[in-house]
Scaffold this active site. Structure first.
Site, mmCIF file in Angstrom:
data_model
loop_
_atom_site.group_PDB
_atom_site.id
_atom_site.type_symbol
_atom_site.label_atom_id
_atom_site.label_comp_id
_atom_site.label_asym_id
_atom_site.label_seq_id
_atom_site.Cartn_x
_atom_site.Cartn_y
_atom_site.Cartn_z
ATOM 1 N N SER A 142 0.850 -1.192 0.000
ATOM 2 C CA SER A 142 0.000 0.000 0.000
ATOM 3 C C SER A 142 0.884 1.240 0.000
ATOM 4 C CB SER A 142 -0.900 0.024 1.242
ATOM 5 O OG SER A 142 -1.566 1.274 1.362
ATOM 6 N N TYR A 156 -1.834 -0.050 10.167
ATOM 7 C CA TYR A 156 -1.878 -0.478 8.773
ATOM 8 C C TYR A 156 -0.629 -0.016 8.032
ATOM 9 C CZ TYR A 156 -3.609 -1.173 4.006
ATOM 10 O OH TYR A 156 -3.753 -1.570 2.702
#
Length: 247
Positions: A142, A156
């Site tokens: 990501s 995250y």
């Protein structure tokens, strides 16, 4: 003309929906036989497998919870055995959860690391003895490995930064065998976890240069390129695909 992945065997973790399903389908379109792992829905996994078979490729759905490293490693072994080898490993399975530090507990940290980092390590470690020379290892990371656009994304982002660092190290480990190791870093992509009309869609679209979410096909297309013969000199790379999210 031969397809670019003709005769290759691939495993896509978390391949029953979203980005993983799109990747499995695209690799099959390019000629690969494809195994997928999934955690819950047998029906969803069989739907992806049927689509792969409709393209004339072998398909193998394997139920394996990515929070269980033994199950992940068993899936890698099963894929290599039943497909006759392993040429491409795509670590796609992951979770996305938000929470500011005052609301988080150690169990939240552990869960994020278990699925987003430890499962990737387990798959690659098992694949190290099975993947063919000049094979491909690709992890779906990501852009949040490098940027934090909203509060509550610390865990995250940490997990995706860890995968990025592992990728660089593994590129050195696998380099002598010609195996490339890369991480693809999506920005906002229209999925169940982050829908294009969801809670965060407005600000996310405004942060991209293109003013829109990407599609799962965009990630699948890039993954197919990195898995293919034209990407043999790309390794240790973190490749953003984010519509200009980080400009």
């Amino acid at each position: 003309m031969a397809l670019p992945l003709e005769g290759k065997s691939a495993l896509v973790t978390g391949g029953s929906r979203g980005i993983g399903a799109a990747i499995a389908h695209r690799l099959a379109e390019d000629g690969a036989d494809v195994a997928i792992t999934y955690a819950r829905s047998d029906a969803a996994a069989e739907k992806v497998a049927d689509a792969v078979r409709a393209l004339g490729r072998k398909a193998l759905p394997i139920k394996a919870d990515s929070s269980d490293p033994d199950a992940v490693q068993a899936a890698v072994r099963q894929a290599a055995q039943e497909l006759g080898g392993l040429d491409i490993l795509v670590n796609n399975a992951g979770i996305f959860e938000m929470g500011v530090i005052s609301d988080l507990g150690v169990e939240d940290f552990d869960r994020m690391v278990d699925v987003n980092v430890r499962a990737v390590f387990a798959a690659v470690q098992e694949a190290s003895g099975l993947i063919s020379d000049k094979g491909r290892i690709i992890t779906i990371g990501s852009v949040n490995a490098d940027t934090t656009p909203l509060a509550g994304m610390s865990l995250y982002g940490m997990s995706k930064a860890a995968v990025q660092a592992l990728t660089r190290g593994w590129a050195r480990d696998f380099g002598p065998r010609g195996v490339t190791v890369n991480v693809i870093q999506p920005g906002p992509i229209d999925t169940d976890m982050n829908p294009a009309e969801g809670e965060f869609a407005g600000p996310m679209k405004q942060l991209t240069a293109l003013g829109r979410y990407g599609e799962t096909k965009d990630i699948a297309d890039l993954t197919a390129f990195v898995a293919g013969p034209d990407a043999g000199y790309i390794t240790g790379a973190a490749i953003d695909i984010d519509g200009g999210f980080r400009l």
